[in-house]
Scaffold this active site. Structure first.
Site, PDB file in Angstrom:
ATOM      1  N   SER A  69       0.789  -1.230   0.000  1.00  0.00           N
ATOM      2  CA  SER A  69       0.000   0.000   0.000  1.00  0.00           C
ATOM      3  C   SER A  69       0.821   1.279   0.000  1.00  0.00           C
ATOM      4  O   SER A  69       0.315   2.336  -0.359  1.00  0.00           O
ATOM      5  CB  SER A  69      -0.972   0.024   1.183  1.00  0.00           C
ATOM      6  OG  SER A  69      -0.281   0.249   2.391  1.00  0.00           O
ATOM      7  N   LYS A  83       0.486   4.873   6.634  1.00  0.00           N
ATOM      8  CA  LYS A  83      -0.141   5.681   5.572  1.00  0.00           C
ATOM      9  C   LYS A  83       0.435   7.089   5.600  1.00  0.00           C
ATOM     10  O   LYS A  83       1.161   7.477   6.495  1.00  0.00           O
ATOM     11  CB  LYS A  83      -1.665   5.759   5.764  1.00  0.00           C
ATOM     12  CG  LYS A  83      -2.374   4.426   5.864  1.00  0.00           C
ATOM     13  CD  LYS A  83      -2.289   3.614   4.601  1.00  0.00           C
ATOM     14  CE  LYS A  83      -2.912   2.226   4.820  1.00  0.00           C
ATOM     15  NZ  LYS A  83      -2.511   1.279   3.835  1.00  0.00           N
TER      16      LYS A  83
END
Length: 187
Positions: A47, A90
């Protein structure tokens, strides 16, 4: 003779006690560092590619957010609320008080295209929750993975927006693989 024996036993006891105190101090300092200063974590998944790759080992800075606010584009680590001992990594995109929306695969902040967002590997196929405007509260953040079409992030209901208290810390240094050792770039 008995006196020498007692002195020898006393010396051994003092040496042993010294080692026990030394070990307890090391354990205590380790606990304080892991709890309040830094923590090792490993990237699992794709990710955050190309910035971070599967298997990268990082040191998370847990202290800087005690002295300053998180910034846009900081790479942060936070616990996944549905699975114990699972952490997500993230990038902060939306800041407190802003309205975030994904339109045509791109991020808009307060109705304007976020042109400085150079981290998304490609336009997003789905905005999910962010198809509609999301207004962040005073202590809320909107996060995305850099590999946005392969990321569970604030667009996903299982992650959603994050509160400041959710942030474990900021990715600081990559310590493995050895050929990629160095500070993590935040901008």
């Amino acid at each position: 003779m008995a006196r020498r024996r007692r002195e020898k036993e006393h010396g051994i006891f003092r040496e042993l006690l010294g080692w026990i105190v030394y070990i307890l101090i090391i354990i205590g300092l380790s606990y304080l560092i892991i709890t309040y200063v830094g923590q090792r974590t490993m990237v699992s998944g794709q990710s955050m590619e190309p910035t971070l790759s599967n298997g990268d080992n990082l040191i998370v800075d847990k202290i800087s957010y005690r002295f300053r606010d998180p910034q846009r584009y900081d790479i942060i680590v936070f616990p996944y609320k549905y699975e114990e001992d699972t952490y997500y990594i993230k990038r902060i995109i939306g800041m407190p008080g802003e309205t975030v929306q994904v339109i045509g695969g791109y991020v808009y902040i307060n109705g304007e295209l976020l042109e400085s967002d150079i981290y998304g590997a490609e336009p997003m196929e789905s905005g999910q929750l962010a198809d509609q405007p999301i207004t962040l509260g005073a202590d809320e953040y909107f996060v995305l993975g850099d590999n946005r079409n392969h990321s569970s992030d604030s667009r996903d209901p299982s992650v959603g927006v994050l509160k400041r208290s959710d942030l474990l810390g900021r990715a600081w240094v990559r310590i493995y693989p050895f050929d990629k050792i160095g500070f993590i770039r935040h901008e």
